[in-house]
Design an enzyme around this catalytic site. Structure first.
Site, PDB file in Angstrom:
ATOM      1  N   HIS A   1       0.815  -1.222   0.000  1.00 28.15           N
ATOM      2  CA  HIS A   1       0.000   0.000   0.000  1.00 28.15           C
ATOM      3  C   HIS A   1       0.848   1.272   0.000  1.00 28.15           C
ATOM      4  O   HIS A   1       0.349   2.348  -0.300  1.00 28.15           O
ATOM      5  CB  HIS A   1      -0.993   0.005   1.176  1.00 28.15           C
ATOM      6  CG  HIS A   1      -0.396   0.300   2.510  1.00 28.15           C
ATOM      7  ND1 HIS A   1      -0.102  -0.684   3.445  1.00 28.15           N
ATOM      8  CD2 HIS A   1      -0.058   1.472   3.110  1.00 28.15           C
ATOM      9  CE1 HIS A   1       0.388  -0.136   4.530  1.00 28.15           C
ATOM     10  NE2 HIS A   1       0.433   1.175   4.357  1.00 28.15           N
TER      11      HIS A   1
ATOM     12  N   SER B   1       4.647   2.737   7.884  1.00 27.02           N
ATOM     13  CA  SER B   1       4.314   1.574   7.059  1.00 27.02           C
ATOM     14  C   SER B   1       5.492   1.164   6.184  1.00 27.02           C
ATOM     15  O   SER B   1       6.091   1.996   5.502  1.00 27.02           O
ATOM     16  CB  SER B   1       3.115   1.890   6.165  1.00 27.02           C
ATOM     17  OG  SER B   1       1.937   1.991   6.908  1.00 27.02           O
TER      18      SER B   1
ATOM     19  N   ASP C   1       0.286  -7.694   1.582  1.00 28.68           N
ATOM     20  CA  ASP C   1       0.672  -6.283   1.640  1.00 28.68           C
ATOM     21  C   ASP C   1       2.189  -6.109   1.686  1.00 28.68           C
ATOM     22  O   ASP C   1       2.729  -5.344   2.490  1.00 28.68           O
ATOM     23  CB  ASP C   1       0.028  -5.585   2.849  1.00 28.68           C
ATOM     24  CG  ASP C   1      -0.009  -4.062   2.673  1.00 28.68           C
ATOM     25  OD1 ASP C   1       0.366  -3.582   1.583  1.00 28.68           O
ATOM     26  OD2 ASP C   1      -0.398  -3.362   3.622  1.00 28.68           O
TER      27      ASP C   1
ATOM     28  N   GLY D   1      -5.697 -28.071   2.337  1.00 28.97           N
ATOM     29  CA  GLY D   1      -6.801 -28.867   1.819  1.00 28.97           C
ATOM     30  C   GLY D   1      -7.850 -29.197   2.858  1.00 28.97           C
ATOM     31  O   GLY D   1      -8.472 -30.263   2.809  1.00 28.97           O
TER      32      GLY D   1
END
Length: 468
Positions: free
Chosen positions: A122, A227, A152, A283
């Site tokens: 982002h 970030s 991300d 699975g």
């Protein structure tokens, strides 16, 4: 003279009484401490030694110095062209467009001496140009190598001389209560270090046990601009990429969240080697246990992943796992929640073999499970369940790529005629080859973006749908 001596004597007695009264009735802490020392010298000695160790462990100067030069400031510039009717009116048709730029900033972490840098997806999403500023103020152009919207994570590359870089730690080994540092560039304040502890592991931000979040939670202060920065342990090892904060104001109010380093490492290795992220599945279908679920299922265990169904032909089925089994460990890593399970699987690739410990009828069993490729995915935002097409299916449909709609719950799309068996071939003019392609494109969608989905109907005719 006698009068003077009397005054001095009374003053001395008064001072002594005052001091004694203060010591006896007011200054309580040292008195209790003195009694504790006499009564329990061994305990006080142990406390003293722990205090010394704590002081030594909380000296972060070496770690900070070691880490600061490996964290960079990331600048993302995007250019967009918009139609301006006023310009078109005054300057004529074809001259009514205007280009403007948007700038976003964040942080990144140098992970190799030759200039590979990891950050959040982002932070660089939609970028036309990317610049990074090193801790020595040197500015470099960066190239986007690849990105994974699901986790991300994005990988950048700069061309420069040998750079200082950070080494990866084992995020599975970090413990709640362990000291950590967050290093980044909040509010464009470069080279900022904050300290805290690991508050939780395997954190699902939605809190519903149904999503794939698996964050490390910390109380180290993280704000906008952090970030993509580093979360490191006291040895200066990277244990996470700072990604999100929990806040109603947009600023730090107590907790922040980081993508674990084991997931980050696997993602960037895939991007470097394959150009995309290799996603594996166990699975199994089911959910995490808690007291209420355990009561409904009439079982005693309240932690772990409860298997409600096993996918036919999957590694789990081949290894003997069945419905009603409870997964409690994978490769020695404790599995208490759905986030623990998905977080662990995200560090693996198709073909990897994992050691699964599970409970069946109260007894513990262990099986080696070979993880398989993700062939089916439920895309909740589209209201569809999608399945990959194999080579023979593609040949039969006379197409080169696409994924089939196995189920649909989106009433609006059903109203417009979308049915089970339709094949999605492209989204926004980008070919769709696997269900993971669809998941990534949906994850990378901004709030106002429009998705133009191309599908083949049951008659093999191409139809286009706009999804907001």
């Amino acid at each position: 003279m006698k009068k003077f001596l009397s005054i001095v004597l009374f003053s001395a007695i008064g001072g002594a009484l005052t001091l004694g009264t203060y010591k006896l009735f007011i200054e309580e802490a040292p008195i209790v401490y003195e009694k504790q020392v006499k009564a329990q010298p061994a305990t006080v000695q142990a406390n003293y030694l722990n205090t010394v160790n704590a002081v030594e462990n909380t000296d972060f100067t070496v770690t900070a110095e070691k880490t600061l030069n490996t964290v960079v400031h990331v600048k993302n510039t995007s250019y967009k062209t918009v139609r301006d009717p006023y310009r078109e009116f005054f300057y004529g048709q074809g001259n009514g467009t205007k280009q403007y730029s948007q700038v976003g900033t964040g942080s990144g972490v140098i992970i190799s001496s030759d200039g590979y840098i990891v950050t959040n997806n982002h932070v660089i999403k939609g970028a036309s140009e990317i610049e990074v500023t090193l801790n020595n103020k040197k500015v470099l152009k960066a190239e986007l190598i690849g990105a994974d919207p699901t986790n991300d994570i994005a990988l950048l590359k700069v061309k420069t001389d040998e750079l200082p870089y950070i080494t990866f730690g084992n995020s599975d080994a970090v413990k709640v209560g362990e000291w950590v540092l967050a290093v980044g560039n909040p509010y464009n304040l470069t080279s900022t270090v904050t300290a805290g502890i690991i508050s939780a592991k395997g954190r699902d931000l939605h809190g519903n046990g149904k999503v794939t979040d698996s964050f490390i939670q910390t109380d180290a202060a993280v704000n906008p601009g952090n970030s993509g920065g580093a979360l490191v342990n006291t040895r200066g090892e990277l244990i996470g990429i700072n990604t999100a904060i929990s806040s109603q104001t947009g600023s730090f109010v107590g907790y922040s969240f980081a993508v674990p380093s084991n997931i980050t490492k696997k993602v960037i290795e895939d991007l470097m080697e394959y150009g995309n992220v290799q996603k594996a599945i166990l699975g199994v279908k089911g959910g995490e246990l808690n007291n209420k679920v355990a009561e409904n299922l009439d079982i005693d265990t309240t932690e772990g992943f409860y298997i409600s169904d096993v996918t036919e032909g999957s590694g789990a089925e081949k290894a003997g796992l069945k419905g009603n089994d409870i997964i409690i460990q994978m490769d020695g890593v404790k599995i208490s929640t759905y986030a623990d399970l998905t977080g662990f699987i995200r560090t693996k690739r198709p073909g990897d073999v994992v050691n699964v410990s599970y409970l069946r009828d109260g007894k513990k069993y262990i099986s080696n499970v070979t993880l398989s490729k993700n062939e089916m995915s439920s895309v909740s935002s589209l209201g569809m369940e999608l399945k990959n097409l194999n080579a023979s299916e593609l040949k039969k449909l006379n197409i080169e790529n696409g994924v089939r709609v196995e189920d649909i719950t989106n009433q609006e799309l059903m109203y417009y005629g979308v049915k089970k068996g339709f094949v999605i071939t492209a989204i926004n003019n980008k070919k769709v080859t696997t269900v993971d392609d669809v998941v990534d494109m949906i994850s990378n969608k901004s709030g106002n973006d429009v998705l133009r989905i191309e599908m083949l109907n049951l008659d093999g005719e191409l139809e286009r749908y706009i999804f907001r």
